[in-house]
Design an enzyme around this catalytic site. Structure first.
Site, PDB file in Angstrom:
ATOM      1  N   CYS A   1       0.716  -1.283   0.133  1.00 36.62           N
ATOM      2  CA  CYS A   1      -0.134   0.010   0.072  1.00 36.62           C
ATOM      3  C   CYS A   1       0.949   1.386   0.153  1.00 36.62           C
ATOM      4  O   CYS A   1       0.378   2.493  -0.159  1.00 36.62           O
ATOM      5  CB  CYS A   1      -0.987  -0.029   1.225  1.00 36.62           C
ATOM      6  SG  CYS A   1      -0.113   0.049   2.859  1.00 36.62           S
TER       7      CYS A   1
ATOM      8  N   CYS B   1      -3.282  -0.816   8.456  1.00 36.90           N
ATOM      9  CA  CYS B   1      -2.654   0.280   8.910  1.00 36.90           C
ATOM     10  C   CYS B   1      -2.386  -0.144  10.519  1.00 36.90           C
ATOM     11  O   CYS B   1      -1.470   0.572  11.064  1.00 36.90           O
ATOM     12  CB  CYS B   1      -3.463   1.478   8.654  1.00 36.90           C
ATOM     13  SG  CYS B   1      -3.744   1.656   7.077  1.00 36.90           S
TER      14      CYS B   1
END
Length: 148
Positions: free
Chosen positions: A35, A106
């Site tokens: 990402c 995340c």
């Protein structure tokens, strides 16, 4: 239902503890090539009490990466190193009132950045540590993370 909670949006718009500690006792940097998120965490530790007296972060990434970094710093600031090591990605997600499934990685990065900073602090201070601070091999069944 909104995609992001109010807490996620607040920590994205008004991140806490952003910056760099020039005199950091430990620095951890982690990234996710998939990402493109990169997190760097800085900690200042009182050697007598092992309390994290200050913490800062720099994150290059999406809003969720910034929000999870911000929340992780809030959760460990003023806490003993042992509590920072116990911080889980699930705790970060819960403190933010949830994250979309595709953004759970995340929170894993935020946990890993904290652990990397503690590992660096231990290395610099000559404090031995065991397998609990080895780097995550990326296998969910090994580390217990909820990889996205």
């Amino acid at each position: 239902m909104a995609l992001y909670s109010e807490k996620v949006m607040d920590h994205f718009r008004n991140p806490r503890n952003v910056g760099k500690l020039e005199d950091a006792d430990g620095v951890g940097e982690v990234g996710n090539a998939k990402c493109g998120d990169i997190m760097r965490m800085y900690i200042k530790v009182d050697p007598a009490t092992q309390i994290i007296t200050d913490v800062k972060f720099n994150t290059f990434g999406c809003g969720s990466a910034i929000a999870t970094s911000s929340m992780a710093t809030e959760l460990i600031k003023g806490k003993p190193i042992s509590e920072a090591l116990a911080l889980s990605n699930k705790a970060v997600v819960e403190a933010l009132d949830g994250l979309p499934a595709q953004k759970l990685h995340c929170s894993v990065l935020a946990e890993e950045a904290v652990r990397a900073a503690v590992r660096d602090y231990f290395d610099r201070s000559g404090i031995p540590y065991g397998d609990e601070l080895r780097e995550c091999p990326g296998h969910c069944d090994t580390c217990g993370h909820e990889h996205g």
